[in-house]
Scaffold this motif. Structure first.
Motif, PDB file in Angstrom:
ATOM      1  N   SER A 270     -43.489 -30.188 -58.322  1.00 49.66           N
ATOM      2  CA  SER A 270     -43.418 -29.366 -59.525  1.00 49.66           C
ATOM      3  C   SER A 270     -43.482 -27.895 -59.115  1.00 49.66           C
TER       4      SER A 270
ATOM      5  N   ASN B  50     -47.643 -30.148 -55.804  1.00 50.83           N
ATOM      6  CA  ASN B  50     -46.962 -31.343 -55.329  1.00 50.83           C
ATOM      7  C   ASN B  50     -47.911 -32.522 -55.525  1.00 50.83           C
TER       8      ASN B  50
ATOM      9  N   GLU C 192     -38.568 -35.105 -58.746  1.00 52.45           N
ATOM     10  CA  GLU C 192     -38.838 -33.876 -59.496  1.00 52.45           C
ATOM     11  C   GLU C 192     -39.810 -34.179 -60.636  1.00 52.45           C
ATOM     12  N   ASP C 193     -40.689 -33.239 -60.920  1.00 51.70           N
ATOM     13  CA  ASP C 193     -41.626 -33.356 -62.043  1.00 51.70           C
ATOM     14  C   ASP C 193     -40.854 -33.653 -63.326  1.00 51.70           C
TER      15      ASP C 193
ATOM     16  N   PRO D 131     -38.812 -30.140 -65.134  1.00 58.40           N
ATOM     17  CA  PRO D 131     -37.950 -29.987 -63.960  1.00 58.40           C
ATOM     18  C   PRO D 131     -37.512 -28.538 -63.749  1.00 58.40           C
TER      19      PRO D 131
ATOM     20  N   GLY E 171     -36.351 -27.495 -60.342  1.00 54.24           N
ATOM     21  CA  GLY E 171     -35.727 -27.378 -59.024  1.00 54.24           C
ATOM     22  C   GLY E 171     -36.730 -27.314 -57.898  1.00 54.24           C
TER      23      GLY E 171
ATOM     24  N   VAL F 164     -37.928 -29.600 -55.928  1.00 53.41           N
ATOM     25  CA  VAL F 164     -37.569 -30.343 -54.719  1.00 53.41           C
ATOM     26  C   VAL F 164     -36.678 -29.492 -53.817  1.00 53.41           C
TER      27      VAL F 164
ATOM     28  N   GLU G  19     -34.853 -39.050 -52.100  1.00 54.37           N
ATOM     29  CA  GLU G  19     -35.057 -38.511 -53.444  1.00 54.37           C
ATOM     30  C   GLU G  19     -34.844 -39.616 -54.467  1.00 54.37           C
TER      31      GLU G  19
END
Length: 327
Positions: free
Chosen positions: A221, A225, A271-272, A276, A278, A280, A302
């Motif tokens: 996030s 993390n 990804e959170d 979201p 970005g 990651v 991923e």
């Protein structure tokens, strides 16, 4: 982590992270409706009146808040959280309405059901007036919703499932819900596919030599993390054969320096889902990230974060994802 930290998170995410620190090892049972101890408990706590052809209803269910009689097979079920709604969908039932519908819509696994059916959004947080307007014939809630049982039970028969005693958050709660509404055949169908896919995943991971490697499951996030261990990822370690890092078994977040220190051989990252941004991609750009063994060996995978949580279809997808990994 502090109580203040958890108050800043969504109720579900905070709940999952608390679970993440629990039960990281131990025996994993075969969770099917015929063999699940939770299913047995659910059956024992439900007394069925003589049926008039309505699939075992009326039925009295004992739950966290007492006893509730479901007079007839429900056709307009609403839920006070999107996980309960997901459980219904995984049983082949379209919920009449749910709180936090937009959170379920984040996950592409449910696009077909959400795009092709009208499901009432009961608000985030739960809007009790919206529940009244939905005119449900059954309401399903979980303990972590903190919904007002008095208000709900005045609207329609309400059952509140207790998730605090589960040893497998998805399978046991899922079975309890299915048993409560007599969806025995749907449960059998789901777990037949689940267990078959699990065996395929075990064989595939052995063949591609990912079994036995240290692995972590994390959600990136903007500021934190999150690390998922314990109940949320139990099947990956106990049955699929990944190796946990003991020092991280109670951790709920991980920074880059700690990640470098323990240097797992395999990283699963998503990804959170709540916000979201970005994150990651930002991790990939960091100098520390590039030094990690998993990165150097192309063992970073991923994934949709549904594999980290208690959603039934998400856990089925997790097994399919593991089965299809390319080393």
């Amino acid at each position: 982590m502090s109580g203040k930290f958890f108050r800043l998170l969504s109720p579900l995410l905070a709940f999952l992270l608390l679970l993440s620190a629990c039960g990281g090892s131990g025996e994993t049972t075969n969770h099917s409706p015929s063999g699940n101890k939770a299913a047995t408990a659910a059956s024992a706590s439900a007394s069925e009146s003589p049926s008039t052809g309505d699939s075992g209803f009326p039925k009295t269910v004992t739950h966290l808040k007492g006893e509730t009689t479901i007079p007839a097979k429900p056709t307009k079920i609403v839920t006070t959280n999107f996980v309960a709604a997901e459980h219904l969908i995984s049983l082949g039932i379209i919920p009449h309405g749910t709180a936090s519908l937009e959170q379920l819509a984040i996950f592409k696994l449910y696009d077909e059901e959400l795009n092709n059916n009208k499901i009432a959004n009961l608000g985030t947080p739960l809007d009790y007036e919206a529940v009244v307007n939905a005119a449900p014939d059954l309401i399903i809630s979980f303990d972590w919703d903190q919904a007002d049982y008095g208000k709900l039970s005045a609207i329609a028969p309400t059952i509140v499932l207790d998730t605090t005693k589960t040893t497998n958050i998805f399978q046991e709660t899922f079975v309890l819900l299915g048993e409560a509404i007599n969806e025995h055949e749907a449960l059998e169908t789901f777990f037949s596919k689940y267990n078959a896919t699990k065996e395929e995943a075990i064989a595939a991971l052995k063949d591609n030599r990912l079994q036995g490697k240290t692995a972590i499951f994390m959600m990136a996030s903007e500021k934190t993390n999150y690390l998922f261990t314990g109940l949320n990822t139990k099947v990956f370690y106990d049955e699929l054969g990944f190796k946990a890092i003991p020092d991280l078994s109670a951790a709920q977040a991980i920074d880059l320096e700690t990640l470098r220190k323990y240097d797992p051989e395999v990283i699963f990252i998503g990804e959170d889902y709540t916000n979201p941004t970005g994150a990651v991609e930002k991790l990939k750009d960091s100098a520390v990230w590039q030094t990690l063994t998993a990165v150097k060996n192309n063992h970073v995978y991923e994934t949709d974060t549904s594999i980290f949580g208690p959603m039934a279809r998400g856990q089925q997808y997790a097994l399919e994802f593991m089965r299809d990994l390319q080393p």
